[in-house]
Design an enzyme around this catalytic site. Structure first.
Site, PDB file in Angstrom:
ATOM      1  N   ARG A 228       4.039  -3.476   9.403  1.00  0.00           N
ATOM      2  CA  ARG A 228       4.057  -3.702   7.965  1.00  0.00           C
ATOM      3  C   ARG A 228       2.747  -4.356   7.535  1.00  0.00           C
ATOM      4  O   ARG A 228       2.208  -5.219   8.241  1.00  0.00           O
ATOM      5  CB  ARG A 228       5.242  -4.575   7.556  1.00  0.00           C
TER       6      ARG A 228
ATOM      7  N   HIS B 288       0.599   5.538   5.468  1.00  0.00           N
ATOM      8  CA  HIS B 288       2.007   5.295   5.818  1.00  0.00           C
ATOM      9  C   HIS B 288       2.653   6.599   6.300  1.00  0.00           C
ATOM     10  O   HIS B 288       3.750   6.974   5.897  1.00  0.00           O
ATOM     11  CB  HIS B 288       2.780   4.722   4.626  1.00  0.00           C
TER      12      HIS B 288
END
Length: 311
Positions: free
Chosen positions: A226, A274
């Site tokens: 993250r 991502h």
């Protein structure tokens, strides 16, 4: 009869895969966005979808008992202002191979100097000097859950030494040394540092100036966990001042990455969007199908998320 609400841009694919499994006593409603009629939402006790689509619909789900997300990340459903009177399960056990492909694609890209060789090709210049090798290099994994275990196994295939930094799990037989504290000492001993941590209060800005200063100057940092775990300014400085050799980032503190963000032009930084391990309907459907069989038997569901811990 349990009623399932599917919320995904690939809702039809998920519906077809789940119907093909012939799950008993399941009625299915599928939508590509959160524009669901309240009458339908009020009937559904199970939801399968992305947190971003589920969040705003939570107040309308009067009979909700279980949410299965299509992603590993569930931060949007953990906000203190949202209801928590249901079982939340996320997607796990399906991203390990994809993450390992991504990580080792870039490790091999670096060691085998693929970009340099392509540049030499363009210059019509022959250079027969040796490249690097992953053999005997040390990879440090921040997080050794199901994804970390896959990365560790792949690392052993290439003859690497594997260090794992974790607060709990020690279940991977492919980790040579486990660390539970002193992140600075952990960073000093690795050639590649790979963050796989989820977003929790404990991981916020965990990777700061002190960590990047501790890494060897030849080290590469890779983030597939993250973006919130990284002090982005500290990483930018570390790269600009050549405190580390490079970084590969698939996740960021704010996504999409703003066009004015300095990372776009930071030296020795490779960016993806991502996309390291996409949620594939075929994989995620199997997670749901297995959990549904457990659900109708009133058994504990796999991959339950603790609302307080955040994973």
């Amino acid at each position: 009869m349990p009623k399932l609400l599917i919320l995904s841009d690939r809702a039809e694919q998920y519906e077809n895969l789940i119907r093909a499994a012939k799950l008993p006593n399941l009625e299915i409603f599928a939508f590509t966005n959160a524009d669901v009629k309240a009458k339908i939402a009020n009937q559904c006790e199970i939801v399968l979808g992305y947190p971003s689509l589920i969040r705003d619909l939570l107040p309308s789900l009067a009979k909700l008992r279980w949410v299965q997300t299509l992603s590993a990340g569930v931060e949007l459903l953990l906000l203190p202002s949202l209801r928590r009177d249901y079982v939340l399960t996320n997607a796990r056990g399906v991203f390990g191979e994809l993450m390992a492909e991504y990580v080792f694609g870039y490790l091999l890209f670096h060691e085998r100097q693929i970009f340099k060789h392509h540049q030499l090709q363009g210059k019509k210049r022959w250079d027969g000097s040796d490249t690097g090798s992953l053999r005997d290099k040390t990879i440090g994994l921040l997080g050794v859950g199901s994804i970390g275990a896959h990365v560790a196994k792949t690392a052993k295939h290439f003859g690497m030494i594997v260090h794992g930094y974790t607060r709990s799990s020690q279940s991977s037989p492919d980790v040579d040394v486990y660390h539970h504290d002193d992140l600075i000492e952990f960073a000093r001993g690795v050639d590649y540092l790979v963050n796989i941590f989820p977003n929790t209060p404990e991981t916020q800005k965990l990777l700061d100036t002190s960590v990047f200063d501790a890494l060897p100057k030849t080290a590469i940092f890779i983030n597939v966990g993250r973006g919130s775990a990284v002090d982005e300014k500290a990483l930018q400085v570390a790269l600009e001042q050549e405190k580390i050799a490079g970084a590969v980032l698939d996740v960021f503190d704010k996504e999409p990455l703003p066009k004015e963000h300095p990372f776009w032009t930071t030296p020795n930084l490779w960016i993806t969007f991502h996309t390291a391990a996409p949620s594939l309907p075929k994989d995620i459907s199997q997670v749901f199908i297995e959990n549904y069989h457990r659900y109708i038997k009133d058994e504990a569901l796999n991959y339950q998320v603790d609302f307080e811990r955040g994973y």
